[in-house]
Design a protein around this motif. Structure first.
Motif, PDB file in Angstrom:
ATOM      1  N   THR A  19     -36.229 -24.825  20.765  1.00 59.31           N
ATOM      2  CA  THR A  19     -35.319 -23.904  21.421  1.00 59.31           C
ATOM      3  C   THR A  19     -35.639 -22.478  20.984  1.00 59.31           C
ATOM      4  N   GLY A  20     -35.503 -21.512  21.861  1.00 59.93           N
ATOM      5  CA  GLY A  20     -35.798 -20.119  21.533  1.00 59.93           C
ATOM      6  C   GLY A  20     -34.972 -19.616  20.365  1.00 59.93           C
ATOM      7  N   VAL A  21     -35.467 -18.545  19.725  1.00 58.88           N
ATOM      8  CA  VAL A  21     -34.794 -17.991  18.559  1.00 58.88           C
ATOM      9  C   VAL A  21     -33.374 -17.550  18.886  1.00 58.88           C
ATOM     10  N   ASP A  22     -33.209 -16.863  20.003  1.00 58.44           N
ATOM     11  CA  ASP A  22     -31.874 -16.377  20.367  1.00 58.44           C
ATOM     12  C   ASP A  22     -30.888 -17.523  20.489  1.00 58.44           C
ATOM     13  N   MET A  23     -31.300 -18.611  21.133  1.00 54.93           N
ATOM     14  CA  MET A  23     -30.408 -19.755  21.290  1.00 54.93           C
ATOM     15  C   MET A  23     -30.124 -20.421  19.946  1.00 54.93           C
ATOM     16  N   SER A  24     -31.164 -20.559  19.106  1.00 58.89           N
ATOM     17  CA  SER A  24     -30.968 -21.164  17.781  1.00 58.89           C
ATOM     18  C   SER A  24     -29.980 -20.351  16.960  1.00 58.89           C
ATOM     19  N   MET A  25     -30.119 -19.025  16.987  1.00 54.19           N
ATOM     20  CA  MET A  25     -29.222 -18.170  16.232  1.00 54.19           C
ATOM     21  C   MET A  25     -27.801 -18.223  16.780  1.00 54.19           C
ATOM     22  N   LYS A  26     -27.688 -18.285  18.091  1.00 54.16           N
ATOM     23  CA  LYS A  26     -26.365 -18.356  18.712  1.00 54.16           C
ATOM     24  C   LYS A  26     -25.662 -19.660  18.333  1.00 54.16           C
ATOM     25  N   LEU A  27     -26.392 -20.767  18.391  1.00 58.32           N
ATOM     26  CA  LEU A  27     -25.812 -22.061  18.034  1.00 58.32           C
ATOM     27  C   LEU A  27     -25.392 -22.085  16.572  1.00 58.32           C
ATOM     28  N   MET A  28     -26.244 -21.529  15.705  1.00 59.17           N
ATOM     29  CA  MET A  28     -25.913 -21.502  14.293  1.00 59.17           C
ATOM     30  C   MET A  28     -24.705 -20.614  14.024  1.00 59.17           C
ATOM     31  N   GLN A  29     -24.664 -19.440  14.670  1.00 63.09           N
ATOM     32  CA  GLN A  29     -23.562 -18.510  14.451  1.00 63.09           C
ATOM     33  C   GLN A  29     -22.237 -19.116  14.921  1.00 63.09           C
ATOM     34  N   ASP A  30     -22.266 -19.804  16.070  1.00 67.00           N
ATOM     35  CA  ASP A  30     -21.059 -20.467  16.559  1.00 67.00           C
ATOM     36  C   ASP A  30     -20.613 -21.561  15.591  1.00 67.00           C
ATOM     37  N   SER A  31     -21.589 -22.327  15.093  1.00 68.79           N
ATOM     38  CA  SER A  31     -21.281 -23.402  14.156  1.00 68.79           C
ATOM     39  C   SER A  31     -20.701 -22.856  12.864  1.00 68.79           C
ATOM     40  N   TRP A  32     -21.287 -21.778  12.359  1.00 69.76           N
ATOM     41  CA  TRP A  32     -20.804 -21.167  11.118  1.00 69.76           C
ATOM     42  C   TRP A  32     -19.426 -20.559  11.308  1.00 69.76           C
ATOM     43  N   GLN A  33     -19.186 -19.929  12.447  1.00 66.09           N
ATOM     44  CA  GLN A  33     -17.886 -19.328  12.713  1.00 66.09           C
ATOM     45  C   GLN A  33     -16.795 -20.391  12.765  1.00 66.09           C
ATOM     46  N   THR A  34     -17.084 -21.518  13.429  1.00 63.17           N
ATOM     47  CA  THR A  34     -16.117 -22.617  13.498  1.00 63.17           C
ATOM     48  C   THR A  34     -15.858 -23.194  12.110  1.00 63.17           C
ATOM     49  N   TRP A  35     -16.907 -23.305  11.327  1.00 64.91           N
ATOM     50  CA  TRP A  35     -16.775 -23.815   9.955  1.00 64.91           C
ATOM     51  C   TRP A  35     -15.849 -22.906   9.143  1.00 64.91           C
ATOM     52  N   LEU A  36     -16.019 -21.591   9.312  1.00 66.40           N
ATOM     53  CA  LEU A  36     -15.170 -20.634   8.605  1.00 66.40           C
ATOM     54  C   LEU A  36     -13.719 -20.739   9.056  1.00 66.40           C
ATOM     55  N   GLU A  37     -13.511 -20.790  10.361  1.00 64.14           N
ATOM     56  CA  GLU A  37     -12.153 -20.822  10.908  1.00 64.14           C
ATOM     57  C   GLU A  37     -11.400 -22.081  10.503  1.00 64.14           C
ATOM     58  N   THR A  38     -12.127 -23.132  10.197  1.00 59.79           N
ATOM     59  CA  THR A  38     -11.504 -24.380   9.767  1.00 59.79           C
ATOM     60  C   THR A  38     -11.151 -24.352   8.281  1.00 59.79           C
ATOM     61  N   GLY A  39     -11.581 -23.307   7.582  1.00 53.87           N
ATOM     62  CA  GLY A  39     -11.269 -23.183   6.161  1.00 53.87           C
ATOM     63  C   GLY A  39     -12.277 -23.861   5.256  1.00 53.87           C
ATOM     64  N   LEU A  40     -13.485 -24.126   5.780  1.00 55.71           N
ATOM     65  CA  LEU A  40     -14.477 -24.884   5.017  1.00 55.71           C
ATOM     66  C   LEU A  40     -15.552 -23.986   4.415  1.00 55.71           C
ATOM     67  N   GLU A  41     -15.272 -22.713   4.293  1.00 57.13           N
ATOM     68  CA  GLU A  41     -16.272 -21.721   3.888  1.00 57.13           C
ATOM     69  C   GLU A  41     -17.053 -22.120   2.643  1.00 57.13           C
ATOM     70  N   HIS A  42     -16.355 -22.667   1.633  1.00 54.38           N
ATOM     71  CA  HIS A  42     -17.004 -22.977   0.366  1.00 54.38           C
ATOM     72  C   HIS A  42     -17.401 -24.452   0.254  1.00 54.38           C
ATOM     73  N   ILE A  43     -17.305 -25.169   1.338  1.00 59.26           N
ATOM     74  CA  ILE A  43     -17.682 -26.580   1.327  1.00 59.26           C
ATOM     75  C   ILE A  43     -19.035 -26.750   2.003  1.00 59.26           C
ATOM     76  N   SER A  44     -20.019 -27.178   1.248  1.00 62.89           N
ATOM     77  CA  SER A  44     -21.342 -27.408   1.815  1.00 62.89           C
ATOM     78  C   SER A  44     -21.406 -28.810   2.417  1.00 62.89           C
ATOM     79  N   PRO A  45     -21.956 -28.945   3.613  1.00 60.68           N
ATOM     80  CA  PRO A  45     -22.114 -30.285   4.196  1.00 60.68           C
ATOM     81  C   PRO A  45     -23.143 -31.123   3.456  1.00 60.68           C
ATOM     82  N   ASN A  46     -23.797 -30.532   2.446  1.00 57.90           N
ATOM     83  CA  ASN A  46     -24.751 -31.278   1.629  1.00 57.90           C
ATOM     84  C   ASN A  46     -24.110 -31.863   0.374  1.00 57.90           C
TER      85      ASN A  46
END
Length: 388
Positions: A148-175
């Motif tokens: 997938t192009g860089v712009d799309m990859s960055m957009k998907l990641m940014q959306d995923s990170w924003q949702t993660w933040l809004e859910t209150g999981l900022e300091h929780i690593s999925p690893n």
């Protein structure tokens, strides 16, 4: 987004944008002050692969299990020459494709999701420590599959990170891996079937991402469903090492020759996985290794083997790291031997107590190769150690 994020995000975003605008070909390393590195491979301004972090093998096996369920990944024999380059995981995909074991569509899904995971981890961890970005055009990846192009990859990641933040999981690593700490309390909160699933799955061996693949769902809703139990202490999230590397019989010939005069490094840890990981790192750099998994036998084995540096786990049954370190400092032949504490905690109390016991330095788990080697070079005052 938190207050520290925009600065970090803007720094990384500008670097990604520059690579795209310059039609860059090569690799981009993103490093934080904790010693973690994430690598993005570019071809004419497009991200074509990403790797790095603390769990590359775990991530590779997870992607294979998710997108190639028909393939028995346990039978895939990894050779030392397969992992001798920093894009070994990409080369393995290429080999599987060339031998017609997986299809192009499966590889595209693996490539896109691997890039997304590494992007997510880089931005999350970068918010906890400052980062640096380094380009290296000398390392060029032979591109076999589109992504997938860089712009799309960055957009998907940014959306995923924003949702993660809004859910209150900022300091929780999925690893991180969930483990039940108060099963009795949980038994009164959920149904019998749910409790049984919790006991089976939440054993501290599978990360949140691993569990999501096993349960065939996204990591976000899974983590969100566990979050209340994490908050009340019923479930604890712990760091886990990468999966052990299972190599084929070519390992001995592929490893660097190890001279009898090479420094002998000891690993005292009740976890076979940690000992195996450290042994692999040490052997691949031309060092000798003695593994000790029984803390009771640690002192006599160390006295007999006389290692030049000791990696010592802090939490072990019967005899813990504090006690063993204290015994070492009372033993004349090992009193000055560097003792590096391995700990899953970065607490001030643990560090003070370990310093009082006589430890030399600390490494926080999970084990990372560059931290291990840098520590050995520092305390043995050794020249740069041999690489694969």
């Amino acid at each position: 987004m938190n207050k520290s994020e925009p600065l970090v995000w803007n720094k990384l975003l500008s670097e990604f944008q520059a690579c795209t605008q310059l039609q860059y070909s090569g690799k981009l390393d993103i490093k934080n002050t904790e010693g973690q590195t994430w690598t993005f491979f570019y071809r004419l301004g497009r991200i074509v692969w990403a790797t790095g972090g603390d769990q590359p093998l775990r991530r590779w096996y997870r992607q294979m299990a998710r997108y190639c369920p028909e393939l028995n990944i346990q039978k895939i024999q990894l050779r030392m020459e397969d992992i001798s380059k920093d894009y070994w995981d990409y080369r393995l995909l290429a080999n599987l494709y060339k031998t017609e074991q997986i299809q192009r569509e499966q590889i595209k899904a693996i490539v896109d999701n691997t890039i997304a995971e590494v992007l997510f981890d880089a931005i999350q961890q970068a918010n906890l420590a400052s980062v640096s970005c380094d380009r290296n055009q000398a390392t060029a990846l032979e591109v076999l599959f589109s992504s997938t192009g860089v712009d799309m990859s960055m957009k998907l990641m940014q959306d995923s990170w924003q949702t993660w933040l809004e859910t209150g999981l900022e300091h929780i690593s999925p690893n991180l891996a969930p483990i039940l700490k108060q099963p009795e309390q949980l038994q009164h909160q959920v149904s019998a079937s749910t409790y049984k699933n919790f006991v089976t799955l939440l054993n501290g061996k599978s990360t949140l991402r691993d569990l999501a693949v096993k349960m065939k769902q996204s990591v976000l809703p899974l983590t969100r469903s566990l979050f209340p139990y994490i908050q009340n202490g019923t479930i604890e999230l712990i760091q886990v090492p990468d999966l052990p590397l299972q190599v084929s019989g070519t390992q001995k010939t592929a490893l660097p020759s190890i001279k009898s005069t090479a420094p002998l490094i000891a690993c005292v840890d009740d976890s076979p996985q940690v000992c195996q990981m450290l042994e692999g790192i040490l052997l691949s750099h031309g060092l000798r290794c003695v593994k000790i998994e029984d803390s009771v036998q640690a002192l006599p084995i160390l006295i007999q083997s006389k290692p030049e540096l000791i990696f010592l786990d802090l939490v072990m049954p019967v005899a813990n790291g504090y006690e063993i370190c204290g015994q070492l400092r009372r033993t004349s032949m090992l009193a000055d031997t560097p003792v590096i504490i391995l700990t899953s905690s970065d607490g001030v109390f643990d560090r003070v107590r370990a310093k009082v016991a006589g430890c030399t330095d600390f490494i926080t788990k999970p084990i990372v190769a560059n931290k291990v080697i840098a520590t050995i070079e520092k305390y043995l005052q050794a020249p740069s150690l041999k690489q694969d």
